[in-house]
Design an enzyme around this catalytic site. Structure first.
Site, PDB file in Angstrom:
ATOM      1  N   GLU C  29       0.841  -1.197   0.000  1.00 27.52           N
ATOM      2  CA  GLU C  29       0.000   0.000   0.000  1.00 27.52           C
ATOM      3  C   GLU C  29       0.878   1.250   0.000  1.00 27.52           C
ATOM      4  O   GLU C  29       1.693   1.440   0.900  1.00 27.52           O
ATOM      5  CB  GLU C  29      -0.909   0.007   1.230  1.00 27.52           C
ATOM      6  CG  GLU C  29      -1.936  -1.107   1.195  1.00 27.52           C
ATOM      7  CD  GLU C  29      -2.464  -1.504   2.564  1.00 27.52           C
ATOM      8  OE1 GLU C  29      -2.351  -0.706   3.509  1.00 27.52           O
ATOM      9  OE2 GLU C  29      -2.967  -2.632   2.680  1.00 27.52           O
ATOM     10  N   GLU C  70      -4.663  -6.832   2.463  1.00 22.44           N
ATOM     11  CA  GLU C  70      -3.396  -7.477   2.804  1.00 22.44           C
ATOM     12  C   GLU C  70      -3.354  -8.952   2.440  1.00 22.44           C
ATOM     13  O   GLU C  70      -2.286  -9.480   2.105  1.00 22.44           O
ATOM     14  CB  GLU C  70      -3.085  -7.284   4.293  1.00 22.44           C
ATOM     15  CG  GLU C  70      -2.593  -5.881   4.664  1.00 22.44           C
ATOM     16  CD  GLU C  70      -3.701  -4.857   4.811  1.00 22.44           C
ATOM     17  OE1 GLU C  70      -4.890  -5.235   4.705  1.00 22.44           O
ATOM     18  OE2 GLU C  70      -3.394  -3.677   5.042  1.00 22.44           O
ATOM     19  N   PHE C  93       2.114  -2.014   8.932  1.00 20.93           N
ATOM     20  CA  PHE C  93       2.379  -2.252  10.352  1.00 20.93           C
ATOM     21  C   PHE C  93       2.143  -3.729  10.639  1.00 20.93           C
ATOM     22  O   PHE C  93       1.160  -4.305  10.149  1.00 20.93           O
ATOM     23  CB  PHE C  93       1.470  -1.391  11.233  1.00 20.93           C
ATOM     24  CG  PHE C  93       1.759   0.077  11.126  1.00 20.93           C
ATOM     25  CD1 PHE C  93       2.832   0.653  11.797  1.00 20.93           C
ATOM     26  CD2 PHE C  93       0.968   0.906  10.345  1.00 20.93           C
ATOM     27  CE1 PHE C  93       3.104   2.005  11.688  1.00 20.93           C
ATOM     28  CE2 PHE C  93       1.237   2.258  10.221  1.00 20.93           C
ATOM     29  CZ  PHE C  93       2.312   2.814  10.900  1.00 20.93           C
ATOM     30  N   ASP C  95       1.016  -5.124  13.020  1.00 23.35           N
ATOM     31  CA  ASP C  95      -0.291  -5.302  13.654  1.00 23.35           C
ATOM     32  C   ASP C  95      -1.358  -5.743  12.652  1.00 23.35           C
ATOM     33  O   ASP C  95      -2.391  -6.278  13.048  1.00 23.35           O
ATOM     34  CB  ASP C  95      -0.741  -3.988  14.295  1.00 23.35           C
ATOM     35  CG  ASP C  95       0.344  -3.344  15.131  1.00 23.35           C
ATOM     36  OD1 ASP C  95       0.160  -3.280  16.343  1.00 23.35           O
ATOM     37  OD2 ASP C  95       1.370  -2.891  14.579  1.00 23.35           O
ATOM     38  N   PHE C  96      -1.133  -5.485  11.380  1.00 26.04           N
ATOM     39  CA  PHE C  96      -2.139  -5.835  10.368  1.00 26.04           C
ATOM     40  C   PHE C  96      -2.020  -7.295   9.923  1.00 26.04           C
ATOM     41  O   PHE C  96      -2.760  -7.744   9.060  1.00 26.04           O
ATOM     42  CB  PHE C  96      -2.015  -4.928   9.134  1.00 26.04           C
ATOM     43  CG  PHE C  96      -2.050  -3.456   9.415  1.00 26.04           C
ATOM     44  CD1 PHE C  96      -2.541  -2.955  10.609  1.00 26.04           C
ATOM     45  CD2 PHE C  96      -1.588  -2.535   8.475  1.00 26.04           C
ATOM     46  CE1 PHE C  96      -2.560  -1.585  10.884  1.00 26.04           C
ATOM     47  CE2 PHE C  96      -1.618  -1.170   8.726  1.00 26.04           C
ATOM     48  CZ  PHE C  96      -2.098  -0.694   9.924  1.00 26.04           C
ATOM     49  N   HIS C 139      -1.408  -0.455  16.540  1.00 27.92           N
ATOM     50  CA  HIS C 139      -0.333   0.021  15.664  1.00 27.92           C
ATOM     51  C   HIS C 139       1.019   0.035  16.363  1.00 27.92           C
ATOM     52  O   HIS C 139       1.912   0.780  15.961  1.00 27.92           O
ATOM     53  CB  HIS C 139      -0.620   1.452  15.175  1.00 27.92           C
ATOM     54  CG  HIS C 139      -1.618   1.562  14.076  1.00 27.92           C
ATOM     55  ND1 HIS C 139      -2.954   1.352  14.261  1.00 27.92           N
ATOM     56  CD2 HIS C 139      -1.478   1.858  12.757  1.00 27.92           C
ATOM     57  CE1 HIS C 139      -3.593   1.535  13.115  1.00 27.92           C
ATOM     58  NE2 HIS C 139      -2.732   1.834  12.189  1.00 27.92           N
TER      59      HIS C 139
HETATM   60  C1  LIG Z   1      -5.677  -3.583   7.737  1.00 26.57           C
HETATM   61  C2  LIG Z   1      -5.084  -2.235   7.596  1.00 26.57           C
HETATM   62  N1  LIG Z   1      -4.349  -1.945   6.515  1.00 26.57           N
HETATM   63  C3  LIG Z   1      -3.803  -0.733   6.373  1.00 26.57           C
HETATM   64  C4  LIG Z   1      -3.982   0.241   7.309  1.00 26.57           C
HETATM   65  C5  LIG Z   1      -3.330   1.610   7.154  1.00 26.57           C
HETATM   66  N2  LIG Z   1      -4.361   2.606   6.835  1.00 26.57           N
HETATM   67  C6  LIG Z   1      -4.929   3.375   7.774  1.00 26.57           C
HETATM   68  S1  LIG Z   1      -6.121   4.352   7.152  1.00 26.57           S
HETATM   69  C7  LIG Z   1      -5.872   3.772   5.596  1.00 26.57           C
HETATM   70  C8  LIG Z   1      -6.687   4.296   4.459  1.00 26.57           C
HETATM   71  C9  LIG Z   1      -8.109   3.927   4.569  1.00 26.57           C
HETATM   72  O1  LIG Z   1      -8.792   4.410   3.472  1.00 26.57           O
HETATM   73  P1  LIG Z   1     -10.363   4.565   3.486  1.00 26.57           P
HETATM   74  O2  LIG Z   1     -10.978   3.281   3.906  1.00 26.57           O
HETATM   75  O3  LIG Z   1     -10.772   5.115   2.191  1.00 26.57           O
HETATM   76  O4  LIG Z   1     -10.656   5.583   4.665  1.00 26.57           O
HETATM   77  P2  LIG Z   1     -10.246   7.130   4.750  1.00 26.57           P
HETATM   78  O5  LIG Z   1      -8.900   7.209   5.370  1.00 26.57           O
HETATM   79  O6  LIG Z   1     -10.262   7.689   3.381  1.00 26.57           O
HETATM   80  O7  LIG Z   1     -11.288   7.742   5.626  1.00 26.57           O
HETATM   81  C10 LIG Z   1      -4.869   2.818   5.600  1.00 26.57           C
HETATM   82  C11 LIG Z   1      -4.387   2.094   4.404  1.00 26.57           C
HETATM   83  C12 LIG Z   1      -4.750  -0.104   8.433  1.00 26.57           C
HETATM   84  N3  LIG Z   1      -4.945   0.775   9.422  1.00 26.57           N
HETATM   85  N4  LIG Z   1      -5.306  -1.329   8.540  1.00 26.57           N
END
Ligand SMILES: Cc1ncc(C[n+]2csc(CCOP(=O)(O)OP(=O)(O)O)c2C)c(N)n1
Ligand SMILES: Cc1ncc(C[n+]2csc(CCOP(=O)(O)OP(=O)(O)O)c2C)c(N)n1
Ligand SMILES: [Mg+2]
Ligand SMILES: [Mg+2]
Lengths: 341, 322, 341, 322
Positions: C29, C70, C93, C95-96, C139
């Site tokens: 990502e 993931e 992370f 954690d994921f 995290h």
């Molecule tokens: C399982 C997981 N993968 C990656 C992340 C890192 N991460 C945090 S917010 C985010 C983007 C999320 O996008 P969206 O669902 O469109 O929500 P927005 O931030 O736009 O509100 C990511 C990839 C995470 N927290 N959990």
């Protein structure tokens, strides 16, 4: 008191608690079996028939068949648990935890802490574990170390029918998420099991026999392996204490420590892989807190650091057995004799 | 679905509270007063409020890492939230959760979630409780465009249909998951059509900065859930005004895009419409703004002054009993 | 030789290996960041900028941004690894891991064994670990015990920039699946790092200092905590050997055992939760195989059995620190003095 | 897409081999000669063969717990498979994998899979290799109706579209995931429509016991993948003739249903059509049957006679190096 198998004892516990408490529900794949099919409902009662008959008594609102989507099963159970139900989710084989681990360890396990103590997550995840079924690498694992590592989870691993019933009723009434691991190779083991409901508290070991020479700690199916070894050893004049902690989290540390204080020797028997395992966990506990009493090395009898093989002879060699436990006991005792010689 | 004047003022108050809260949290975060990183909801207010105006206290919502707006819209204490975000004693979660884990089960708020896609299964679980316990409640899963691809979301959607539970999936399509645009990460191109293909009515609000459009579409979805006891979905096309997190310089968004976002401010649009149609006076809204500002100021004062949690709390509340 | 941070060293290793071997790809990502957006591509280079610049050099065919899925990221990497590529997947992370653990532990880790030795799965999963960022329970975790428990995985946890580069190049060239854990709180730590490519073999510990009184084993960020403690102790006349195993699987057992044979005392410092952990793993190793040399209890300095809290003071109390390590050393040494007194 | 006589005979041989293999494995399993449990593919032959007739050795397939048919269709050694299923030395995986983990990377067979939904991401990975290394290969993910709900499947489908890789999802809808019928477990009702909503062409073969129908639809999907370098999907509605595993008494299926299944035997139908149209003579097919029977007999003899793996192999091949 009737003789009941572990399978029947688990069924019994579920039935009694579902009768007692209308918020207890069962959810999982084919826990009834037959949904949408052209034949009968309640066709299976779980792949190994453990939940058989519950659908007939409690109906589709409380015995809930699901699609093959474990993250949703566990997540739904966790969400239901914090909103008024007391779900018992079935994760068929514990090997499948990998497709839903987040819902277990980042969600259910952490709610209470992350939310500052304001959540209760009374849910049970029942799952089958263990080798011996010729089911190979993805259906035979013993993964309790992974759950035991995670704060917020309780981990229960009954070795007999009496314990299975009492521990499962406790698990259902418990207000924390509980991983309840049923070893599929001992489902048919029978025991005297009372008909009525009873609970066995978590964190209280069962001491199966007492002996002065060595402490053997074993869980789940390995308890029987340890007892076999203890009998062989007794025949040779070596008396073992055999401790079944029953729950790995919480762990009855005191029973283990007290025993080692007396015997001076520890052997841990664990069907899981050796690294960062429950076996090392108990060893580390003792090497710290009963160090002064130790008279020989702590011996671990575990599976090797390899996946579970399919070929029957390899699988048999994979699983710890009484001969290996006996050898481990003799090895730690030998160190003492060496020292005093 | 004509909203009374009181309801309009309430909606405005909630949106204004979210905006003021987020702007202040952003500022305090940049100043270093707030530990860690925060994901701000500014710009998406019409989504949370347009949906939550249909919910009562016993209804449930599951939220995301960008959860402050959902909390406020659902009725969580703004002061307790702020204290929590500061990591202080007396916070909504005792300072142990922080921005990404705010929860308030008493207010039907199942929790923000640090795991993208973590929430939808949980919300379906609350819907199952509602159905089983016959509480009449519905359960809303808020999720982002990025989260809409996550396997857990697909599973939750299918499960909701199979279990026939009153769950509503609200997809806040703000155009990005972190720095990746929806046009790239969503192969389907159309989140709503993909959602509908799971077997539920799924409506798309093309202009999700229009509170009224959201309110109406959400109303239809929630009515469906309440009356039929079945899931539904709403995709709300909207935009975050800031970066993914406070401090994100957003090189992946053009100046044009950011200007466009500013033009479509949901609060400005709401104000224009209700004052233009004579539904609420500008003076009354100004008064709300002042009250909101005071509330946020109080919250920040309280948070700044609050003590840190007692260090003994490090190991409390891991379990109910152990 | 230039000073480089761990962040730069990781970037360097990726760049050099991608230049050397066209089958090496990066997938995750926002490893580039900006795909499909209205602004620039290569906007981020990972959330903490570690892969910055690689997109510019290698383009979208080799630096591949993905949706937030993931299981698909890791599964695609695993499938690509057995079919001709050498993927470096980023699991932002650690954690994921819960949303993709199956693809890690049941798929990638087990291919070779299940397929009778006929598969090679040359893939690396890079992921950030550790507390200290005020990022709370989901995290901030240190989950290396879970990976170390699983046969078929290699687990690498560099503590400094030099090691990070050499170990990552080794990981990429390695034919087994490697979990490469970067502690986010030490990304900016600098070291002398050669510009050219070099490898550090797995299973070879780094011995940072040698002392006769106690052996301290620590990994990742905890190496620095251990060194701080060792310095404090030295000032008080207690000389510690500090061992950084660098990889938990394989583990350099010999270096640890040999050291304890000399010192007679072991303290393990691990940022993870205590149960079934890497700390217990090292303790168990020593309590078995260096038992005869032990002169005091084995002490473990770990996080408590609780999730990572958000509040800064709680998080600081959560993470092991030099004072705790020092106290642990003194506790095990005290046992000896007690015994000899 | 007219098939030559040779190709028709080849298709029949593969289907007949699968059938004979599965019937014999079932019988040996019931006798106790085969360790563990097996999931038989009998009844679904037209699916595996109809798809794999389009594939070459360098193409890839990812398979399932019900994988014997896929292996045979893709060209794995029947003898080595049988030895593997017996858990013996010399098996395709040295006896370490067994029925649920048969793999043959040299034949482009990425592995059966004990995890429902485990395979699709892997197959997309092989498609990414094909694209990156420009091998011209395509990659097929076989999966069941049950697996189509799994989050990993949804993720893999979206990923394939986003990465623009030549992956084809073949959904074998045999009506059940274990004992649960598709009408219950798939909320969408229509797997193909749901698949299409991920952004790829998705065709449904309503009568998946008709080899020719499968062959043609699969041909279209694979041509799309090969020529456009993009994913596609085919849902094949079919039926397993036996239970979920050997020994499953199947109370969840009515007698009527089971009789219907027997009537639609893909081998019988294939034979009827090719002999009826004079494409291949019945005698030639009989000859194939005899050859297949001999092959299976040889395989069983070999498997039964093969030694168990040396016990030292318990801990070999965990790693390439350690
Ligand atoms: C399982 C997981 N993968 C990656 C992340 C890192 N991460 C945090 S917010 C985010 C983007 C999320 O996008 P969206 O669902 O469109 O929500 P927005 O931030 O736009 O509100 C990511 C990839 C995470 N927290 N959990
Ligand atoms: C993740 C996971 N969950 C559950 C199972 C148990 N299981 C094995 S096969 C099967 C049914 C699969 O159904 P489907 O995908 O339709 O394939 P079919 O058996 O019909 O060929 C299930 C639930 C599993 N192996 N893996
Ligand atoms: Mg978004
Ligand atoms: Mg099926």
């Amino acid at each position: 008191m009737a003789k009941k198998s572990i399978r029947a004892a688990v069924n019994d516990a579920l039935k009694l608690e579902m009768r007692r408490d209308p918020t207890v529900i069962l959810i999982g794949e084919d826990v009834a079996g037959g949904a949408g099919g052209s034949g009968v409902q309640d066709a299976w009662g779980g792949v190994l028939g453990v939940t058989k008959g519950l659908y007939k008594e409690f109906g589709p609102g409380r015995v809930i068949d699901t699609p093959i989507t474990e993250s949703a099963i566990i997540g739904v159970a966790a969400g239901a648990a914090v909103s008024g139900l007391r779900p018992v989710a079935e994760l068929m084989f514990v090997d499948f935890m990998g497709v839903c681990f987040d819902q277990i360890f980042n969600q259910a396990a952490k709610f209470r802490y992350m939310f500052g103590g304001k959540a209760r997550t009374p849910m049970v995840i029942r799952s089958m574990m263990g080798a011996g079924f010729r089911a190979a690498a993805q259906h035979s694992q013993s993964l309790h170390a992974l759950f035991t590592h995670i704060p917020g989870l309780k981990v229960v691993m009954p070795s007999n029918a009496y314990d299975a019933k009492g521990l499962l009723i406790q698990a259902i009434r418990d207000d924390d998420p509980v991983i309840f691991l049923e070893h599929k190779a001992i489902y048919d083991l029978e025991d005297e099991v009372p008909d009525e409901a009873y609970t066995i508290p978590f964190g209280e070991a069962n001491i199966l026999r007492e002996g002065d020479d060595v402490t053997i700690v074993a869980i789940s199916r390995m308890v029987h392996v340890a007892m076999d070894a203890a009998k062989r050893l007794a025949a040779a004049g070596i008396q073992a204490t055999v401790i079944d902690p029953r729950t790995t989290s919480p762990l009855d540390e005191d029973s283990i420590l007290e025993s080692v204080e007396e015997t001076g020797h520890l052997v841990v028997v664990d069907e899981a892989n050796p690294r960062c395992s429950f076996a090392t966990d108990v060893a580390a506990l003792v090497a710290d807190r009963a160090f002064g009493a130790l008279k020989g090395p702590i011996k671990l009898v575990t599976a090797p650091h390899s996946p579970v093989p399919f070929a029957p002879n390899l699988e048999d060699a994979y699983i710890p057995n009484a001969a290996k436990v006996e050898a481990a006991v003799r090895a730690t005792l030998a160190a003492r004799e060496l020292a005093t010689a | 679905m004509q909203l009374s004047r009181d309801k309009l003022v309430e909606a405005y108050r909630k949106m204004a509270t979210i905006r003021a809260f987020e702007e202040r949290v952003g500022a305090e975060s940049v100043k270093g007063a707030i530990p860690g990183f925060v994901h701000l909801y500014a710009g998406e207010e019409a989504a949370a409020v347009g949906v939550c105006m249909h919910l009562g206290d016993k209804d449930w919502i599951g939220s995301t890492h960008r959860g402050h707006g959902h909390c406020i819209a659902k009725g969580c204490s703004v002061e307790a939230m702020m204290v929590e975000i500061y990591g202080k004693a007396g916070g909504l979660c005792g300072g142990k959760g922080g921005s990404m884990h705010i929860a308030d089960l008493h207010m039907g708020m199942l929790g923000a979630n640090g795991i993208v896609g973590g929430g939808p299964p949980l919300a379906v679980g609350a819907a199952l409780s509602a159905k089983t316990l016959k509480t009449g409640a519905v359960s809303v899963a808020f999720l982002g465009d990025g989260a809409s691809n996550q396997g857990t979301t697909a599973e939750a959607m299918n499960m909701a249909v199979v279990l026939k539970v009153p769950a509503v999936f609200v997809i806040e399509n703000n155009g990005y998951g972190e720095a990746t645009a929806v046009g790239y990460h969503c192969g389907a191109g159309d989140i709503s059509a993909r959602t509908a293909a799971f077997g539920m009515p799924a409506e798309k609000v093309e202009d999700g900065t229009d509170f009224f459009a959201v309110y109406e579409a959400a109303g239809r979805a929630l009515r469906h859930a309440r009356e039929e006891g079945m899931p539904a979905a709403v995709e709300i096309v909207c935009a975050r005004q800031g970066g993914h997190y406070t401090g994100d310089p957003q090189p992946y968004r053009s100046k044009d895009e950011l200007e466009q976002v500013k033009k479509n401010d949901p609060l400005v649009r709401f104000r224009k419409r209700v004052t233009g149609e004579g539904l609420v006076s500008a003076a009354d809204l100004d008064q709300v703004d002042r009250e909101v500002a005071a509330l946020i100021e109080r919250a920040v004062q309280k948070a700044a002054a609050a003590p840190l949690p007692a260090v003994e709390e490090l190991t409390t509340d891991v379990y109910v009993s152990y």
